[in-house]
Every structure is written in structure tokens, then in C-alpha cells.
Design an enzyme around this catalytic site. Structure first.
Site, PDB file in Angstrom:
ATOM      1  N   GLY A  99       0.816  -1.218   0.000  1.00  0.00           N
ATOM      2  CA  GLY A  99       0.000   0.000   0.000  1.00  0.00           C
ATOM      3  C   GLY A  99       0.843   1.257   0.000  1.00  0.00           C
ATOM      4  O   GLY A  99       0.427   2.295   0.523  1.00  0.00           O
ATOM      5  N   SER A 101       1.568   3.202  -2.414  1.00  0.00           N
ATOM      6  CA  SER A 101       0.967   4.304  -3.176  1.00  0.00           C
ATOM      7  C   SER A 101      -0.124   4.978  -2.343  1.00  0.00           C
ATOM      8  O   SER A 101      -0.161   6.207  -2.231  1.00  0.00           O
ATOM      9  CB  SER A 101       0.410   3.814  -4.515  1.00  0.00           C
ATOM     10  OG  SER A 101      -0.587   2.841  -4.327  1.00  0.00           O
ATOM     11  N   ASP A 144      -7.048  -0.019   0.258  1.00  0.00           N
ATOM     12  CA  ASP A 144      -5.704   0.458   0.586  1.00  0.00           C
ATOM     13  C   ASP A 144      -5.745   1.853   1.214  1.00  0.00           C
ATOM     14  O   ASP A 144      -5.109   2.105   2.242  1.00  0.00           O
ATOM     15  CB  ASP A 144      -4.820   0.512  -0.671  1.00  0.00           C
ATOM     16  CG  ASP A 144      -4.385  -0.871  -1.133  1.00  0.00           C
ATOM     17  OD1 ASP A 144      -4.979  -1.859  -0.681  1.00  0.00           O
ATOM     18  OD2 ASP A 144      -3.458  -0.953  -1.957  1.00  0.00           O
TER      19      ASP A 144
HETATM   20  C1  MEV Z   1      -4.155  -3.929  -3.844  1.00  0.00           C
HETATM   21  O1  MEV Z   1      -3.471  -3.677  -2.626  1.00  0.00           O
HETATM   22  C2  MEV Z   1      -5.468  -4.591  -3.565  1.00  0.00           C
HETATM   23  C3  MEV Z   1      -6.299  -4.930  -4.803  1.00  0.00           C
HETATM   24  O2  MEV Z   1      -7.411  -5.683  -4.326  1.00  0.00           O
HETATM   25  C4  MEV Z   1      -6.768  -3.704  -5.523  1.00  0.00           C
HETATM   26  C5  MEV Z   1      -7.811  -2.937  -4.745  1.00  0.00           C
HETATM   27  O3  MEV Z   1      -8.502  -3.506  -3.916  1.00  0.00           O
HETATM   28  O4  MEV Z   1      -7.958  -1.740  -5.044  1.00  0.00           O
HETATM   29  C6  MEV Z   1      -5.530  -5.810  -5.774  1.00  0.00           C
END
Ligand code: MEV
Length: 314
Positions: A99, A101, A144
């Protein structure tokens, strides 16, 4: 000068499935991204001093600029903003999957708010960071940025109708040690999310039952977390890894690190985040087990982060 920070996170259950309205469980970790923002004359300039996977900052540069522009727009700072000098640092490594970003977007949004003396609630920071996440994940669930904003251990369910998402705090008797192993591969979350969407559309017979399984798994995991039955939680984590493999988001490095962790006695292990590289997480209660698993992964030539789930919430 404005300052802000955002939590890193580890998804314990339900990544990818959450995008489609299946519940997920996420924990903030004890590492943050920090930002300092200063007004400047004309352009946006980012100095990214976060440590982490080689190439992470470079690879994400374009998405980072798009994310900042999205935040400025959402904060109604256009057209008079001039420029911004943004510095990014903090203890959260730039490994894909933690996470980074979202944590940096929360940090930047808070720092911008402080620099422009705007009164912005946490809920608003979360919404601004969600807007920024679209640059990185295309169609993000919001899990996130929610963890990056509020911290803690959270149950998250995206409202597919566009209303407020369900966000509930889950209680954990005490913080528990985990090991995060990084494959060192910088993953593109947007491409991974799109891949799952595409495959689900073309092969619903395979995918719909897997999504149902993920839902049952998250519900059971929440109960076992609340019961503090860590062996059960570990077992469910490993089952979750199997589901993520089935939907095509693991890779040989992630599978290998998951096997190494389990071989050393981790209660369970799985990839975490978008997959396709990035990180895995192993449940390793107690300092000794944590150290044993961490060293085994390091001996394979991979970087690790020793941390805990169930740590502080703002
Ligand atoms: C990314 O950390 C998690 C995903 O499920 C994308 C999201 O939920 O936005 C892959």
C-alpha cells in the site's frame, strides 16, 4: 510547510475479490509514508526518498504525477495552485503490495491540507486518497486508502452501488508478529486488477465459485481473528493463497516464498496486495518464529520486513 503521513498495510484476506464487492480484511502495519509539501511558483516537483525495491519510484513516476493531479482537483485547489515541492520519505519501503501508493497519497493529501490551511476530516482524506488510487489501480476497491488513512485492523466491503463502503474495526487480543517477504518485482496493480476482471468475464463458471469461496473465507477468518485462534487464521491465510493462485495473480517467486515460510513453521502464508510480484505475508506469532522465518527468506536472497498486525489506529 505542511506535513502528513499514511500507514502501510497488509491485506490478510480478500485482495482482488474486494474490487468485486467481496469482503476483505486489512491491517495497517507499523511503517508509514511521510510527506512534506511547500508551495512553489510553477510546477509540481517530487523528491522521492523512500527506500525500497530498485526502480519502484521510477516505475511509478507517471502514475504518481497523475495521482497528485487527481488529488489537487478533488481538493478544489485548481486553477490557482501554482506549484508544489513535495518530499516523500518515511519507514515504509516502496515494495509493491504494502500500500505504498495509498500511504503516500494520504501523506501528501494531509501535507497539502496543512500547507493550504484547509480543514479536512479523515473521511475526506480517505476520499481524496481514493481518487489518487485510481491512477495506480484503475478501478480500486478503496481498501488500501482506507487502511492508510485510519490504520488498525479493518473489515472492508466495497459498496458496488457507489454508497459508503462498510468499514468496521476488528478487535485482536494483542498485536501479532508477521514477516513480509518482497520478491523485489515491481508489480503493476492496475494490470493485475484488469486481468482478473477480464478472466472473470470470460470464464464465469470457474471464477464465480472462487469468489463465493473467498467470501466464506473472509467471514470465517474474521471469527477466528476475534477468537484469537491463530493456527486457524494461518490455515485460512494459506487457503486464501490457493484462491489467489487460482485467479492467476501469483507468480513463482511468491509461491516459493510462501513455501519457504510454511516450511519454517509459519502458521500460514499468502501473497498480499496485487500480486504478480510484490510481497507475501507470513503469520509468525512470537519473536522467535518471526526471526526464523525472516532469516530463511533472507537466506534465499529476498528482502523482508519484520512487523506486526493489529497495531495502533488513529
Ligand atoms: C491492492 O493492494 C489490492 C487490490 O485488491 C486492488 C484494490 O482492492 O484496489 C488488488
Amino acid at each position: 510547510m505542511g506535513k502528513g503521513s499514511g500507514f502501510g498495510k497488509v491485506i490478510l484476506f480478500g485482495e482482488h475479490f474486494v474490487v468485486h464487492g467481496i469482503p476483505g480484511i486489512v491491517s495497517a502495519i507499523d511503517s508509514t509514508a511521510n510527506a512534506v509539501v511547500k508551495k512553489s511558483i510553477e510546477k509540481i516537483d517530487v523528491t522521492d526518498e523512500r527506500k525500497g525495491s530498485k526502480g519502484y519510484a521510477k516505475e511509478k513516476k507517471l502514475q504518481q504525477f497523475e495521482s497528485i493531479n487527481r488529488m489537487i482537483k478533488k481538493m478544489n485547489l485548481l486553477p490557482n495552485i501554482g506549484g508544489l515541492n513535495i518530499w516523500l520519505g518515511g519507514s515504509l519501503p516502496g515494495f509493491s503490495g504494502l500500500g505504498a501508493s495509498a500511504a503516500s497519497s494520504v501523506a501528501i493529501a494531509r501535507a497539502i491540507a496543512e500547507e493550504f490551511a484547509l480543514s479536512v476530516s479523515n473521511q475526506e482524506i480517505n476520499e481524496i486518497a481514493f481518487e489518487a488510487e485510481k491512477a495506480y489501480a484503475g478501478n480500486p476497491s478503496g481498501i488500501d486508502n482506507t487502511a492508510a488513512t485510519f490504520g488498525g485492523l479493518l473489515w472492508f466491503e466495497k459498496n458496488l452501488a457507489g454508497g459508503p463502503n462498510k468499514i468496521e474495526e476488528i478487535s485482536l487480543k494483542e498485536p501479532v508478529e508477521i514477516v513480509i517477504g518482497s520478491t523485489g518485482i515491481v508489480a503493476n496493480t492496475k494490470a493485475m486488477v484488469e486481468g482478473v476482471e477480464e478472466r472473470k468475464k470470460t470464464d464465469p463458471q470457474k471464477y464465480i465459485p472462487l469468489f463465493q469461496e473467498a467470501k466464506v473465507l473472509a467471514i470465517n477468518a474474521r471469527k477466528e481473528i476475534q477468537n484469537f485462534d491463530l493456527l486457524k487464521v494461518g490455515e485460512l491465510l494459506s487457503i486464501n493463497h490457493g484462491l489467489l493462485r487460482d485467479i492467476g495473480v501469483s507468480c513463482k517467486e511468491l509461491d516459493h516464498l510462501v513455501d519457504v515460510a510454511r516450511g519454517q513453521g509459519a502458521y500460514g502464508a499468502k501473497l498480499t496486495g496485487g500480486g504478480g510480484g510484490g510481497c507475501m505475508v507470513a503469520l509468525t506469532p512470537g519473536k522467535n518464529l518471526q526471526e526464523k522465518v525472516a532469516i530463511a527468506i533472507e537466506n534465499e536472497g529476498f528482502e523482508v520486513l519484520r512487523t506486526k498486525i493489529g497495531v495502533k489506529r488513529i
